[in-house]
Scaffold this active site. Structure first.
Site, PDB file in Angstrom:
ATOM      1  CE  LYS A  53      -7.107   1.798 -25.569  1.00 35.22           C
ATOM      2  NZ  LYS A  53      -7.304   2.431 -24.252  1.00 35.22           N
ATOM      3  CE1 TYR A  72      -4.343   0.110  -0.317  1.00 39.32           C
ATOM      4  CE2 TYR A  72      -4.283  -1.694   1.265  1.00 39.32           C
ATOM      5  CZ  TYR A  72      -4.968  -0.943   0.315  1.00 39.32           C
ATOM      6  OH  TYR A  72      -6.254  -1.250   0.008  1.00 39.32           O
ATOM      7  CG  ASP A 117      -8.969   9.926 -23.656  1.00 39.06           C
ATOM      8  OD1 ASP A 117      -7.928   9.247 -23.758  1.00 39.06           O
ATOM      9  OD2 ASP A 117     -10.031   9.480 -23.215  1.00 39.06           O
ATOM     10  CB  THR A 166      -4.823   3.226 -21.674  1.00 44.24           C
ATOM     11  OG1 THR A 166      -4.903   3.409 -23.082  1.00 44.24           O
ATOM     12  CG2 THR A 166      -6.195   3.375 -21.063  1.00 44.24           C
ATOM     13  CD  GLU A 206      -3.645   4.095   0.936  1.00 39.11           C
ATOM     14  OE1 GLU A 206      -2.545   3.602   1.320  1.00 39.11           O
ATOM     15  OE2 GLU A 206      -4.750   3.602   1.195  1.00 39.11           O
ATOM     16  NE  ARG A 221      -6.032  -4.636 -19.355  1.00 36.66           N
ATOM     17  CZ  ARG A 221      -6.620  -4.208 -20.470  1.00 36.66           C
ATOM     18  NH1 ARG A 221      -7.515  -3.261 -20.413  1.00 36.66           N
ATOM     19  NH2 ARG A 221      -6.323  -4.737 -21.637  1.00 36.66           N
TER      20      ARG A 221
HETATM   21  N1  DSN Z   1     -11.923  -0.139 -24.760  1.00 35.69           N
HETATM   22  C1  DSN Z   1     -11.065   0.812 -25.427  1.00 35.69           C
HETATM   23  C2  DSN Z   1     -11.036   0.607 -26.885  1.00 35.69           C
HETATM   24  O1  DSN Z   1     -11.102  -0.530 -27.304  1.00 35.69           O
HETATM   25  O2  DSN Z   1     -10.927   1.548 -27.635  1.00 35.69           O
HETATM   26  C3  DSN Z   1     -11.411   2.211 -25.083  1.00 35.69           C
HETATM   27  O3  DSN Z   1     -11.517   2.352 -23.740  1.00 35.69           O
END
Ligand code: DSN
Length: 421
Positions: free
Chosen positions: A236, A61, A207, A233, A63, A242
């Protein structure tokens, strides 16, 4: 190498203790190794990142932030978070980085909280034109708690209509304007969005979840010099664990940090933070920069080959890692295409196209992306083969034909093995 060996010596312990979950780990590994992964938001992260995710950092933990934690014993995880922050700032030329968001959606919640109050007006891209749930969908907190105005793409060229965006911004005076999408194959003109934000006094939020990996690899322009705040994120094209991350101008650093913790998260997932640090270092290499460029070359080749099969590339093609294909000419819906491709071992998703006459659960389109196949080492030749697999799969409901395509898919993926060393 067998699947058991891939997971290392702890796998024998897991198999003994919990054979049900051990079996899932094995079959998911096999699924990823043998099928074609064309989901535009997925990738194969490195063994080093997987090692961090499976480490004892998961037990801790922490925080707070490095040097200012609410729990003792954080001296080791502090080092990982400082490394991750420094690498993020250096890779993207950012003034501030927060590496704690558990996901892209969490990062976006933190941004709403940092810059707006419930009831404020925010301007973002419509989900039906490629946006995201957290950009104001009525079924999401963003659409329920904020007055979200939407912009979209022009019907004639399926590109963002910056004139419309400006008109809506002048009329509705948003506190914040969001650019970024999940199914927009073209580049976004960040200079134009910045000018509109300045004209109406709005915070510029990008974003960048889908394309930040291409930015990291210097394959497309960066939003960082323009935006007040950038969320994304890390799993990707970026090919990390993740999770989520936020970059911001220094003037917003305190607001962002307070909004992530204690504003909406408790303890960060320190194993993921370490994984993010590893991925960021990987992204700074020439090999990754080549990868990012290859992802786009492959996406262009896949879109062109699918057009050769009679489908239509939305926005006239792609400049990124994904293609959105209008498949109405095939006579099947996105839903049916998705199901048939799934039976043929081709994993992608049905997707609404702009001005789609079909419902979101049915759709007239499919979205295909090249982050994962490019990580496997596939190139333009394989993209053409994949396009022919997709075209053949979409056009048949015959189980034997789909099974035959699946065998060809497995033969192809066997030539580009992952997680073997
Ligand atoms: N789930 C993602 C995507 O496939 O684009 C977006 O959050």
């Amino acid at each position: 190498m067998s699947s058991e060996t891939f997971y290392g010596p702890d796998f024998a312990l897991l198999s003994q203790q919990d054979p049900d979950i051990a079996a899932v780990l094995l079959s998911e590994l096999t699924r990823q190794q043998t099928n074609l992964q064309l989901i535009a938001s997925e990738n194969f992260t490195s063994r080093a990142v997987l090692a961090a995710l499976g480490s004892t950092l998961s037990n801790k933990y922490a925080e707070g932030y490095p040097g200012k934690r609410y729990y003792g014993g954080c001296e080791e995880v502090d080092k990982a978070e400082v490394i991750a922050i420094d690498r993020a700032k250096s890779l993207f030329g950012a003034e501030h980085a927060n590496v704690q968001p558990h996901s892209g959606a969490s990062a976006n919640v933190a941004i709403y909280q940092a810059f707006t109050k419930p009831g404020d007006t925010v301007l973002a891209m419509s989900l039906s034109h490629g946006g995201h749930l957290t950009h104001g969908s009525p079924v999401n907190f963003s659409g329920k708690w904020f007055n979200v105005e939407s912009y979209g793409v022009r019907q004639d060229n399926e590109l963002i209509d910056y004139d419309e965006l400006r008109d809506i911004a002048i009329r509705t005076k948003p506190k914040m304007i969001c650019s970024g999408a999940t199914a927009y194959p073209s580049l976004i003109d960040f200079a134009k969005v910045r000018a509109i934000c300045d004209e109406v006094g709005a915070i510029m939020w990008v974003d960048a979840a889908h394309f930040i990996g291409l930015v990291a690899g210097k394959a497309i322009p960066s939003p960082v010099p323009y935006a007040d705040v950038v969320s994304f994120t890390t799993h990707k094209v970026l090919r990390g664990p993740r999770g989520g991350m936020i970059l911001a101008k220094a003037e917003h650093a305190a607001a962002i940090d307070k909004s992530v913790f204690p504003g909406m998260q408790g303890g960060p997932i320190m194993s993921a933070v370490a994984g993010k640090a590893i991925a960021l270092a990987e992204c700074a290499t020439p090999a990754y920069q080549k990868y990012a460029k290859d992802v786009i070359v492959n996406a262009k080749a896949l879109a062109a080959a699918l057009e050769g099969e009679g489908m239509r590339a939305v926005s006239g093609g792609t400049q990124t890692h994904l293609a959105l294909m209008d498949i109405r000419s095939t006579g099947v819906t996105g839903k049916v295409a998705d199901e048939r491709c799934g039976l043929a071992g081709i994993v992608m998703n049905k997707n609404s196209i702009p001005y789609d006459p079909e419902k979101p659960g049915i759709t007239s389109g499919i979205r295909v992306g090249t982050p994962a196949t490019t990580t496997q080492g596939m190139g333009v030749t394989e993209m053409k083969t994949i396009a022919s697999f997709i075209a053949r799969a979409i056009k048949t409901d015959d189980a034997n034909t789909l099974a035959a395509i699946k065998s060809e898919v497995h033969a192809l993926t066997a030539r580009f093995p992952i997680y073997t060393a």
